[in-house]
Design an enzyme around this catalytic site. Structure first.
Site, PDB file in Angstrom:
ATOM      1  N   ASP A  80       0.832  -1.382   0.115  1.00  0.00           N
ATOM      2  CA  ASP A  80       0.046   0.270  -0.040  1.00  0.00           C
ATOM      3  C   ASP A  80       0.834   1.023   0.041  1.00  0.00           C
ATOM      4  OD1 ASP A  80       1.167   0.546   2.760  1.00  0.00           O
ATOM      5  OD2 ASP A  80      -1.016  -0.907   3.649  1.00  0.00           O
ATOM      6  N   TYR A 229      -1.693  -2.442  12.682  1.00  0.00           N
ATOM      7  CA  TYR A 229      -0.224  -2.636  13.101  1.00  0.00           C
ATOM      8  C   TYR A 229      -0.838  -2.506  14.527  1.00  0.00           C
ATOM      9  CZ  TYR A 229       1.849  -3.286   9.229  1.00  0.00           C
ATOM     10  OH  TYR A 229       2.824  -3.476   8.139  1.00  0.00           O
ATOM     11  N   GLU A 471       1.416 -10.586  -0.324  1.00  0.00           N
ATOM     12  CA  GLU A 471       1.590  -9.257  -0.144  1.00  0.00           C
ATOM     13  C   GLU A 471       3.488  -9.245   0.003  1.00  0.00           C
ATOM     14  OE1 GLU A 471       0.333  -5.020   1.321  1.00  0.00           O
ATOM     15  OE2 GLU A 471      -0.619  -6.650   2.466  1.00  0.00           O
TER      16      GLU A 471
END
Length: 493
Positions: A80, A229, A471
């Site tokens: 991202d 996170y 990812e």
């Protein structure tokens, strides 16, 4: 006298690994080069003339302007366009630890590239810590960013800046940032003493902030940093982690005493079976154990005992801990997404500890048996080889390495046409067609290691929408740099 022989399953596992190692069929030096090159593809800010991943361009050149602070630079953490300070700091710490322990095994060019990757991060962390008792921990609105599929060069989502301070503490992210700055100060001590001093002074200041104003950033900024996170393990491990790196960087008695004084209250023996951006206890124990094994600090022997327990929990045929499993193909497996982050970080600790044991001419006791440094190295090497292609799928999980590797990684910049190929802007929702396209990504993000298999079946679908498997992240690669550095110099170990 206790039986010192490893169990039969342990011996069989390593016999198989030893046979594979004898072939030394992987080009670890090439993989090392690519694992470091990956970080250039994650750069934010104004790119230098030396930029080698040429399909990337300048991006996020006004980050921080809304609050009057220059927050340009640094790394995007994954696929991202957000700059998350917590994983960026952990990435920096592990890159620095890789150079500290294994830089001597790198070629001059590889070492120079690794140091450049560290400095790209630390230059940003210095900006993020420029105001006393304040730490800028994120740039960009994750929810808005994740609703778009656009190149970082095009992004028009809000570049909102988030911080922790005395009123809204974040001891976890501040403790990790202090660790990153201190570890990097060790890297630059002889290479750039003035820069090293600057990093160390800032590390001391940031750690004092983390310790004085205690609290979790997941509480202060819950709606911002969670679920991406969110710090599930709390902030106590980061306080020990920061103090451990400051002790290593400064050799000041105050940090040694802080570690010992807070050993129990900050839970040094807690959650020893995990190591990553969220939980640092295992890293603390392994890092401090070097001093004990070298005969320099028996005062901290309890940390070595914790490290021994942790290392034994990772060894196939020895571990009975339910969180540690191995797939039929030999992959270390923990439940959750992005399994390769566990593989590389835990394998790094295995290798680092094996080196500390070797220098001390010691073994690690595992109940009635023991494991040698060579057996720890073989366990780590098996994981590296799995990543590079020795797995049931016959695929390298590093983009650009080997004949088969992921073609549809979950990464905006890699999956969208480059500015050179498509100069006009691709809007937030217009990128969706590329996200869903069955075609391979047009831009190779060389060196990117994806999340890999997320269950014990060794299966990998190579599908862009399955981000848990496809990812890449900076904190998968950071410890892998150290592993590949060692095995590029010792391919038959």
């Amino acid at each position: 006298m206790a039986n010192r022989s490893p169990p039969a399953t342990f011996l069989l596992f390593f016999a198989a690994v030893a046979c594979a190692a004898a072939a030394a069929r992987h080009n670890y030096s090439d993989a090392l080069y690519k694992s470091i090159l990956f970080f250039e593809g994650q750069r934010s800010g104004r790119l230098p003339p030396s930029q080698r991943i040429s399909w990337r361009r300048d991006s996020a050149l006004h980050d921080g302007a809304s609050v009057g602070v220059d927050l340009t630079g640094g790394y995007y953490d994954a696929g991202d366009n957000i700059k998350f300070g917590f994983p960026m700091a952990f990435t920096t710490t592990l890159l620095s630890w890789s150079v500290i322990d294994f830089g001597h095994t790198m070629t001059p060019n590889h070492l120079s590239d690794a140091i450049t990757a560290i400095r790209w991060a630390t230059d940003y962390l210095l900006k993020a810590t420029s105001i006393p008792n304040t730490l800028y921990v994120q740039v960009g609105n994750a929810f808005r960013d994740h609703s778009c599929w656009e190149r970082p060069e095009d992004m028009d989502t809000p570049r909102t800046v988030y911080k922790v301070d005395a009123s809204n503490p974040g001891s976890d992210v501040a403790g990790e940032t202090a660790a990153a700055l201190a570890a990097a100060a060790v890297v630059f001590r002889l290479r750039d003493p003035d820069y090293s001093d600057r990093l160390l002074q800032r590390a001391v200041r940031v750690f004092d902030f983390a310790d004085q104003y205690r609290g979790a950033y997941s509480s202060s900024l819950h709606n911002v940093v969670c679920p991406c996170y969110c710090d599930f393990s709390g902030y106590k491990d980061e306080l020990l982690w920061g103090a451990a790196w400051l002790h290593k960087a400064t050799r000041r008695r105050e940090y040694r005493e802080y570690i010992k004084r807070n050993e129990e209250v900050l839970g040094a023996s807690d959650t020893k079976h995990e190591f990553g951006w969220d939980n640092k206890h295992a890293g603390v124990n392994v890092l401090i154990s070097k001093e004990v094994l070298m005969g320099k600090d028996d005062y901290l022997r309890s940390f070595k005992e914790n490290a021994d327990d942790f290392i034994c929990s990772l060894l196939p045929g020895v571990s009975s801990h339910p969180e540690i499993q191995y797939s039929p193909g030999g992959l270390l497996f923990k439940t959750g997404g992005s399994n390769m982050q566990h593989v590389t970080s835990l394998s790094f600790l295995l290798l680092a500890y094996s080196n500390y044991l070797s220098h001390a001419n010691s073994h690690v006791p595992c109940g009635a048996s023991s494991a040698s440094p060579a057996e720890l190295r073989m366990a780590a090497k098996r994981q590296v080889d799995y990543i590079l292609g020795d797995n049931p799928m016959g695929i390298s999980y590093m983009v650009g390495y080997g004949n088969r590797y992921p073609q549809h990684i979950h990464h905006r910049a890699s999956s969208l046409p480059s500015l050179e190929a498509h100069p006009s802007r691709i809007g937030c929702k217009a990128g969706g067609a590329y996200y869903l396209s069955p075609k391979p990504n047009p831009n190779l993000l060389i060196g990117a290691v994806v999340g890999g298999p997320t269950n014990i079946s060794d299966k990998f679908p190579d599908a862009r929408p399955i981000f848990q498997q496809s990812e890449p992240t900076t904190y998968i690669n950071a410890p892998l740099v150290g592993l590949l550095a060692y095995f590029s110099a010792h391919p038959y170990d």
